[in-house]
Enzyme design. Structure first.
Site, PDB file in Angstrom:
ATOM      1  N   GLU D  87       6.233  16.863 -10.139  1.00 15.89           N
ATOM      2  CA  GLU D  87       6.512  17.443  -9.162  1.00 15.89           C
ATOM      3  C   GLU D  87       8.090  18.065  -9.437  1.00 15.89           C
ATOM      4  OE1 GLU D  87       6.498  16.092  -5.708  1.00 15.89           O
ATOM      5  OE2 GLU D  87       7.594  17.949  -4.337  1.00 15.89           O
ATOM      6  N   ASP D 289      -2.666   1.531  -8.732  1.00 16.08           N
ATOM      7  CA  ASP D 289      -4.054   1.822  -8.362  1.00 16.08           C
ATOM      8  C   ASP D 289      -3.600   2.949  -7.775  1.00 16.08           C
ATOM      9  OD1 ASP D 289      -6.512   3.676  -7.536  1.00 16.08           O
ATOM     10  OD2 ASP D 289      -7.518   1.250  -6.563  1.00 16.08           O
ATOM     11  N   HIS D 382      14.413  23.229  -4.463  1.00 15.07           N
ATOM     12  CA  HIS D 382      13.186  23.631  -4.978  1.00 15.07           C
ATOM     13  C   HIS D 382      13.079  25.058  -5.737  1.00 15.07           C
ATOM     14  CE1 HIS D 382      11.763  20.378  -2.964  1.00 15.07           C
ATOM     15  NE2 HIS D 382       9.986  19.850  -3.937  1.00 15.07           N
TER      16      HIS D 382
END
Lengths: 388, 388, 388, 388
Positions: D87, D289, D382
């Site tokens: 991202e 995990d 972004h």
């Protein structure tokens, strides 16, 4: 109901003696032009549709609180609010909140919308047939609406929302129900619609699956609303905070900063203290279905500094007030009298007006309790008034 | 209360006429040895601790349902249950559930525990001081308990659970409160304990933050319980299902398979249909704080096939029944009379017995409503009995 | 991707030795016509828009599972699914689920819809102005849509849902985003729309308030969906249950009867075991934003007897899969190769096809884990494969 | 790891060119004394217990962010934190948060506790036997503990919490698991304990019912914790807010006042923006995990004015970080190297130290995102870094 204070004494007389009660009844007469008569009793034959197996009447203590000053979309002016409770301090506390908000200029309240649903589910052999059903419903919305609305004079089917879960399909039939709370109305209309669908498609259904969340708290009810959706707000001035509520705006900071997190951490539905107290008390006095308190106790009480932090803005958003001014317990004589006291027995928007009064009254109780917790009066008030 | 059916007629007479009401009162007299008198009214001076600003009494329709046959830890035998409601069909439906479970051999019910808490929070300058506070509490638990219990004759501080959230610390004071619901008791005791802690440590607190979740539904209440935690179960035989409930065990399959998912999808707290109806009706008749219905409507109603699927096992788990048999509205004359009818006015476990009766009665209403939805009777019953 | 099994060996070779790995790569070559090359590395200049401050690449173990047999709206035929994980037993368990469902005739899967939102909030001086804003939005929807869609080639503004909370108004801008997951697309489009609204009305906003629930579990996402909403189902035959899954349909009864209640009691969002395992493994291998697993792990896994109870119907409903086949990490070479292996790099519906594969793969893992819990293999499998 | 800044340059070099990557690796060498080598690959035979069906390795982009300055119970000094993500903007944003908090004096962080559970359920013929089982468990706790702990070198059974739901009993076995995340450890230990109980009592069980809420968000996990429970806080000065975060303390007011309500209204679990981003990025780089992000994304991010409102106190409470420094993916070479970079490979409290680093890093990302939303930089960042 009273639209303005024409020289009347706005303070309700206090005290536990018979003459105090009498003085309050006189006050109500002057204020709301109602002769409170608690000997009114309905005939047993008139209880059909209300209760079965009846053996008499329970005498539930009744009080009045107010005046509540409102600037609403439907509710305008001052109101004297009838309540029933067995929790000591509740009436006094609600009264204090009404006094404080009135001294601050009253409460602005806005009814946003009214919708209520019933949510049957259909069962399919597989998800292919289940997902194809969606478009069948869309294509037959007109016919379905006709069938549903044929069962009711006042209910309108606004839309059907469709939820596909595994090979089941929930149809959320969303209605407006005019002045009725409407649970029976939507049950009957939805049943008719489902029978039509079943006959046309051969798929089976059950009329409820808990998806409509009636009579229980739910995330869906917060997000979608159920019944009347209302917002109320007020700005408490520094003087009112000091003189009436024994606090100051800055004292609310710890509660404002931490309260919402505590609510979320505990997994509370909504963020409010005890609007269930206000709802229960008013619902009882006005013939509402009190079990709905379980689904209506979902508000958001918000506090924030105002005017550079000296005043306090407090608001309450209630997404679900499933109340009405016709049908059910509102038919009973005393309950009807109490609705009259609020000016909520006539007009096409009487249930909206009533919902605004309920939301604003609940805000008053929130304000009083918040103040009591913050000032430290809470425990002492209960120690004094909550016990014999 | 009645421990066995000594040749009495176990069917409550029906009808809406004055003579029907009279016949029911006679039935109650025979069954529970109580002369129901709805002219009993409390004196206004006796309403201190119950209500302020009172102006009279509201006449709330009252009924009896039963007999309810129980095999409980505390509640044994048959019970005639007093209720108040304004929702048509409720009394009839609860009565049907009681009839069906009695014909199936009754309801087994087990009280699991009783605990109630108050959750103040302390504020700290930083998380270092906040997390060090935990061990201070652990180290001073004895002194804190002494202070808290010094304020009450019956309350016992069981433990304090500590939650660190940012630089705040919530202390969840968990009490047993004997036969009282106990909200005031724990407020007063917790206040005393907090004052002690504040004096010793100089850290400030507010007495509530919504973390105790009183008067609202919450995940915490489900997980931790609040008030009485009770479980009830029954096995409905195929004959009872057919004759009394107009269904068969296999007809419940779709509801069993889909219902819990619908509840979860809608974000319902708990999985049950409308125990709020039963709670409200009994709470009203027995002087409980009805606003607690908001926090108590959290049960789990479970159905499963039994005996190769011909019978039906139905159970209800209620983690939160905040009820009592002393204090508050239980002091009122009629309400006390109704508690007497249930045999719940005496003994150290009367509130536990009462909680078992409430849980079992709620199960009866769940059974009847489930059956009505499944058989298709639900809408027709409401169309018939829910309207005038 | 492969539409039918043309005489190929459908079993993936097993083992931990280099030659086993080589054999599996050859199997993939035959099965999906892909030369898996894990020496593919992107150039640092190509990492713009993917990562900053990069210092290299992490070697994450990669496996293939399958074949997965699907009858989908978009995904048809057999698939070899690439996954990454460090949890021993996961690949084997998912593989077993795929084997079992293939032996039972495959999985039916249906894409229901795709929507994603961004939810800014506007702040108002009071609730009167706030509630009036609702109709302003309704009246200017066309202009707002034009502005929003002017920022994107593929995004479409479907509708704006309006939530009034106190004197704030949340606008939930709901878009379809074609083959992109779309979070950036909707952020940019919503920002443009909000600037337009701010310029026209002078009211201020913030672009997010957590109401859109991105990257976290929420009731809203269950009810409204977020990203792709997909349902998958299969019927496991008694032979498959016995031979492959070491169980029988009747053994699932206790889980079916109690599981949903346990989930609700614990306050789980959704009712499923561990779809997060499947999502994470596939998301990693295909360049998805793995942090979205937090908001996507919300499915409903349902089990029920079928064909008189000898077979087992199992389904999975996933209301939120925020995945895409263009943009972000899907640009990376290996990740793109893996999407190619699934036949998900071309066509206007490639992300829908991909979402169907993900939902079905997750169902396979659910089936295998459920079976393991029920047969008692779960702990022994982890004891054997979950440790060195 | 580095305990103090000995004249080193604390700014990580920027840029997307190969020489920039090289410069960053040199920075890491100087800062943390680690030669980052992304050609390290594990042998296929060493992947037992990690993955089955492996076909190679996926190259996942890796970055470093920091320095992160901590005053923890276990983590002290400056840290260079390895992350993996696809991202765009995430690394830059986390880095900005670390820079801002370091310039404000660093982050105080406190590990509160570490517990993890497995929750099997036992099935009984009726609620009588089910509720009697509670005391059997209490009476045999010593034997049960012995059996459970006999399966593990490091796990300790702290207590068993008992939940009665209908005629089922959930036993929540709560363990401490030292430096392991511990899911396998508690599965194996709980299985042994349940076999013992089954042999002694003849009652059947299933090892899981979803009650332990592993790999999904739940109210239980918030209330009870799961894995490491950690709190972090910092005070951002007005200069830092202005220069680094492009905001001012007062600009956060609308977010502070409304954000928690928006979160609750949407039914979000917890109140935080996107800690899942930080968790995922660190978990990937350190062999955790990653599917646990689904259950760990539950924090509480709180903001409040400080020092008369010019500064800003920001804190993050994470009740559930199921991470470890031994076992599973931490065995892999690169992942182990990254744990070494954090100084988390040795000592009995290495997992607690690691959890403190994770919580503090997540706080940094929250701070940066909050600031970006408030300053309006979010969308533009972004638009710039989130796309090619």
């Amino acid at each position: 109901m009273s639209k303005a204070n024409n020289g009347r004494n706005s303070s309700i007389p206090r005290g536990y003696h018979p003459e105090d009660t009498k003085a309050r009844k006189e006050w109500v007469k002057k204020y709301a032009n109602i002769d409170l008569d608690d000997n009114l009793r309905d005939e047993s034959v008139d209880l059909k549709g209300i209760i079965e197996n009846h053996v008499g009447f329970l005498n539930l203590p009744m009080a009045v609180v107010g005046p509540l000053l409102l600037d609403g979309k439907y509710a305008q002016g001052e109101f004297c609010v009838p309540i029933c409770t067995v929790e000591g301090t509740l009436a006094m506390s609600m009264n204090r909140g009404m006094y404080a908000t009135r001294a601050s200029g009253g409460i602005r309240v806005r009814h946003v919308r009214q919708e209520i649903s019933r949510a049957p589910f259909f069962t399919f052999p597989d998800i292919d047939k289940a997902t194809r059903f969606n478009s069948w419903i869309d294509d037959h919305l007109g016919e379905i609406r006709d069938v549903a609305e044929s069962t009711t004079n006042h209910g309108k089917l606004l839309r059907i929302e469709i939820y596909n879960i595994s090979k089941y399909v929930v149809l959320d039939f969303i209605f407006s129900t005019a002045n009725a709370a409407g649970q029976n109305m939507v049950t009957i209309a939805t049943k008719a619609a489902c029978e039509y669908i079943k006959n046309e498609t051969s798929f089976h259904y059950l009329l409820d699956s808990n998806f409509a969340s009636d009579k229980k708290a739910s995330a869906k009810t917060i997000l979608k609303g159920r019944g009347h959706y209302v917002i109320a707000e007020t700005v408490l001035t520094s003087q009112v905070l000091k003189r009436i509520l024994n606090t100051a705006a800055k004292d609310f900071r710890a509660m404002q900063e931490f309260g919402p997190y505590a609510s979320s951490f505990a997994g509370n539905q909504g963020i409010q203290l005890h609007i269930s107290n206000a709802l229960t008390a008013i619902y009882l006095a006005t013939g509402q279905d009190v079990a709905c308190v379980a689904e209506n106790s979902l508000g958001y009480t918000q506090i924030k500094g105002f005017n550079d932090g000296t005043d306090l803005h407090v608001s309450l958003t209630t997404p679900s007030l499933t109340v009405g001014t016709v049908g059910g317990g509102t038919r009973l004589k005393q309950q009807r009298q109490n609705l009259e006291m609020l000016g909520c027995t006539q007009g096409k928007d009487s249930s909206k007006k009533f919902a605004e009064i309920i939301c604003a009254s609940s805000l008053c109780l929130e304000i009083s309790l918040l103040s009591a917790i913050i000032s430290g009066d809470w425990e002492s008030a209960h120690a004094k008034y909550g016990r014999r």
